[in-house]
Design a protein around this motif. Structure first.
Motif, PDB file in Angstrom:
ATOM      1  N   ALA A   1       0.867  -1.187   0.000  1.00  0.00           N
ATOM      2  CA  ALA A   1       0.000   0.000   0.000  1.00  0.00           C
ATOM      3  C   ALA A   1       0.892   1.221   0.000  1.00  0.00           C
ATOM      4  N   GLY A   2       0.371   2.319  -0.579  1.00  0.00           N
ATOM      5  CA  GLY A   2       1.138   3.557  -0.627  1.00  0.00           C
ATOM      6  C   GLY A   2       1.006   4.200  -1.969  1.00  0.00           C
ATOM      7  N   ASP A   3       1.716   5.284  -2.133  1.00  0.00           N
ATOM      8  CA  ASP A   3       1.723   6.000  -3.408  1.00  0.00           C
ATOM      9  C   ASP A   3       0.344   6.521  -3.813  1.00  0.00           C
ATOM     10  N   SER A   4      -0.627   6.553  -2.868  1.00  0.00           N
ATOM     11  CA  SER A   4      -1.899   7.177  -3.238  1.00  0.00           C
ATOM     12  C   SER A   4      -1.708   8.695  -3.172  1.00  0.00           C
ATOM     13  N   THR A   5      -2.648   9.419  -3.751  1.00  0.00           N
ATOM     14  CA  THR A   5      -2.451  10.859  -3.912  1.00  0.00           C
ATOM     15  C   THR A   5      -2.709  11.605  -2.607  1.00  0.00           C
ATOM     16  N   VAL A   6      -1.804  12.505  -2.272  1.00  0.00           N
ATOM     17  CA  VAL A   6      -2.020  13.408  -1.131  1.00  0.00           C
ATOM     18  C   VAL A   6      -1.766  14.823  -1.641  1.00  0.00           C
ATOM     19  N   PRO A   7      -2.306  15.844  -0.959  1.00  0.00           N
ATOM     20  CA  PRO A   7      -2.076  17.210  -1.430  1.00  0.00           C
ATOM     21  C   PRO A   7      -0.586  17.522  -1.559  1.00  0.00           C
ATOM     22  N   ALA A   8      -0.249  18.283  -2.568  1.00  0.00           N
ATOM     23  CA  ALA A   8       1.163  18.594  -2.811  1.00  0.00           C
ATOM     24  C   ALA A   8       1.668  19.675  -1.864  1.00  0.00           C
ATOM     25  N   ASP A   9       0.779  20.628  -1.489  1.00  0.00           N
ATOM     26  CA  ASP A   9       1.191  21.678  -0.543  1.00  0.00           C
ATOM     27  C   ASP A   9       1.223  21.081   0.857  1.00  0.00           C
ATOM     28  N   GLY A  10       1.944  21.729   1.742  1.00  0.00           N
ATOM     29  CA  GLY A  10       1.965  21.273   3.128  1.00  0.00           C
ATOM     30  C   GLY A  10       2.718  19.967   3.261  1.00  0.00           C
ATOM     31  N   HIS A  11       2.551  19.347   4.431  1.00  0.00           N
ATOM     32  CA  HIS A  11       3.418  18.217   4.777  1.00  0.00           C
ATOM     33  C   HIS A  11       2.625  16.910   4.817  1.00  0.00           C
ATOM     34  N   PHE A  12       2.126  16.511   3.673  1.00  0.00           N
ATOM     35  CA  PHE A  12       1.313  15.286   3.613  1.00  0.00           C
ATOM     36  C   PHE A  12       2.187  14.091   3.229  1.00  0.00           C
ATOM     37  N   VAL A  13       1.872  12.933   3.809  1.00  0.00           N
ATOM     38  CA  VAL A  13       2.541  11.682   3.449  1.00  0.00           C
ATOM     39  C   VAL A  13       1.455  10.628   3.246  1.00  0.00           C
ATOM     40  N   ALA A  14       1.500   9.907   2.123  1.00  0.00           N
ATOM     41  CA  ALA A  14       0.501   8.854   1.878  1.00  0.00           C
ATOM     42  C   ALA A  14       0.723   7.692   2.846  1.00  0.00           C
ATOM     43  N   ASN A  15      -0.380   7.014   3.228  1.00  0.00           N
ATOM     44  CA  ASN A  15      -0.252   5.811   4.053  1.00  0.00           C
ATOM     45  C   ASN A  15       0.525   4.761   3.266  1.00  0.00           C
TER      46      ASN A  15
END
Ligand code: NAD
Length: 497
Positions: A364-378
């Protein structure tokens, strides 16, 4: 130092004072030192708050000492309980503001803060409010007399708090400290201090005498270190990382041997046996690594699944991890906020990169998260070797390391093969197995068929390098009290009759 207004949930204004809170007054730091607070959702500057210097720590200790010897003594044990209950009422009243602040500077999803962190805080305040007038000693018989013990407060205490659940962890320290009759200085986390600027105003409104609760934001190496070294501080309670916990112990040892309790990191094991209710196990194991983006000391970051159900588990687990709704933690519908800061994001991504380069199977991983700010995909990895860094080290991010097991003895050995021992979870419908495994696990807490549930009346804390001392439960009071023994020797009558 000033009053500022921020836009909270649904744009509602939240007002806070940005000064240091000493003697029930907001005041500027020495030299008007400030530190900048960022919004992790956008990466933009959110506020500046006063940053306590050594001189400010001295002032706070002097205020707490004066209160301990003066006004606080005049408050009865039942009165301390009433003040804690009043503070709980005010936190409930202003829950939207507090949850907004945790969303703004810590990236905690508003609904999670309101549904979990805030009720946990008020329950803890009320639980310890009830203890304030029930701290009794023992009556003991000795030859020719008797003895009794008194449970007394320690004096001026300090708490150093991390950024991941700041209000709740602050209350874990404040509530038993105050119930026991101490005064306290809270060093708030420099990355997410805004909740406490609001809490300070509620302390005044609740009616606590000046100097009883003091709240300082500041850098760990300045304000935190100064508290740990201070000769006027009789106890320091710390929640945070292992390396800083060790610094605090050293500072305590080389100053006044103040009492220390440490709540440190973890690498929790979740163990799924083949007879477990699979849906329930999936819900809790996924929650265990995605709640607050895995920035949870008790995170179930190692998941051991029995060979019989391994493949089915992996498929369903990956689906659950992909199902989160990342976005602004203040927006309704968001289930996943940003991680706390760019450094934390990079640290988590480095672990993911390491696992990929080591050829560990990513499920699992590499799903889309917002590009701004400090997001990390599960992310989740399967067949993770025992010696892989992602299996051994605390990542403090939404990264699950999963491995297969065959026997109960084997999984107990794997689960215990860690320097940490904070929390573990067991999923099984076999009550005998649940009993055997929970007894064998080297962990301060074991949950059966659930993960991470916290209750004000159940002690929480670690064994091994996860620390010592307990938050919550009756046991927590031990950390904030000392026992005095008073002995009476019965003299014979003067004439010997
Ligand atoms: P951290 O150790 O970097 O910081 C924690 C606090 O210590 C902050 O307020 C910081 O300013 C202060 N600090 C830093 N250096 C200091 C020093 N030299 N002297 C005194 N204080 C100092 O931890 P963090 O990054 O804020 O939090 C994450 C860590 O906390 C993780 O390891 C996590 O597992 C742990 N944690 C444990 C629990 C628990 O109950 N066991 C709960 C939450 C977080």
């Amino acid at each position: 130092m000033s009053e500022i207004q921020l836009a909270g949930f649904e744009g509602r204004p939240v007002r806070i004072n940005t000064g240091l809170f000493i003697n029930n007054q907001f005041q500027p730091a020495t030299g008007d030192a400030q530190l900048e607070v960022e919004n992790p959702t956008t990466g933009a500057r959110l506020a500046s708050v006063s940053a306590a210097q050594r001189e400010d720590v001295d002032k706070a200790v002097a205020a707490a000492q004066a209160a301990f010897k003066g006004s606080w003594r005049a408050v009865s044990p039942a009165g301390r309980g009433r003040l804690l209950n009043k503070l709980a009422d005010l936190i409930e009243r202003d829950a939207d503001d507090l949850a907004s602040l945790e969303a703004l500077d810590a990236g905690i999803v508003f609904g999670d803060s309101k549904a979990l962190n805030i009720p946990q805080s008020t329950e803890t305040l009320r639980y310890f409010a009830g203890w304030a007038d029930k701290l009794s000693g023992k009556l003991l018989s000795i030859p020719q007399g008797y003895a009794f013990t008194r449970r007394e407060p320690l004096g001026v205490c300090a708490a150093v708090v991390p950024w991941n659940a700041p209000l709740m962890i602050t209350i874990w320290k404040l509530a038993p400290a105050i119930a026991a009759g101490n005064t306290i200085i809270i060093k708030t986390p420099e990355l997410s201090p805004l909740y406490a600027q609001k809490l300070a105003a509620l302390v005044v409104e609740a009616g606590f005498p000046a100097g009883v609760i003091n709240i300082l934001c500041g850098l760990g190496q300045v304000a935190g270190q100064a508290l740990a070294e201070h000769h006027g501080v009789k106890k320091i309670a710390f929640t945070g990382s292992g390396p800083v916990g060790r610094e605090i112990m050293k500072a305590a040892a080389s100053s006044n041997l103040k009492k220390v309790t440490l709540e440190l990191g973890g690498k929790g094991a979740s163990i799924v046996f083949p007879d477990a209710d699979l849906d329930n196990a999936l819900f809790w194991t996924a929650t265990g690594i995605t709640a607050n983006n895995g920035q949870v000391c008790a995170a179930g970051s190692r998941i051991y699944v029995h060979a019989k159900i391994y493949d089915a588990f992996l498929l369903a687990f990956a689906e659950r991890l992909a199902g989160s709704a990342p976005g602004d933690p203040l927006a309704s519908g968001t289930t996943k906020g940003p991680v706390i800061c760019a450094r934390q994001r990079e640290k988590i991504q480095a672990y993911i990169q390491y696992a990929k380069e080591a050829g560990i199977r990513q499920v699992a991983g590499d799903s889309t998260v917002p590009a701004d700010g400090h997001f990390v995909a599960n992310a989740a990895f399967a067949d993770v070797p025992d010696d892989a860094r992602i299996m051994r080290e605390e990542i403090f991010g939404p990264v699950a390391s999963i491995a297969k097991f065959q026997t109960e003895a084997e999984v107990i050995e794997k689960a215990n093969a860690t320097e940490y021992g904070l929390s573990a979870a067991v999923f099984t419908n076999d009550v005998n197995r649940a009993q055997r495994v929970s007894e064998a696990l080297e962990s301060g807490q074991v949950t059966v068929n659930c993960w991470g549930l916290l209750h004000a009346n159940t002690p929480f804390g670690g064994v091994k390098q996860s620390g010592f001392g307990r938050d919550m439960g009756e046991e927590a009071l031990e950390g904030w009290l000392t026992t005095k023994t008073v002995k009476y020797f019965t003299l014979p009558t003067a004439d010997g009759k």
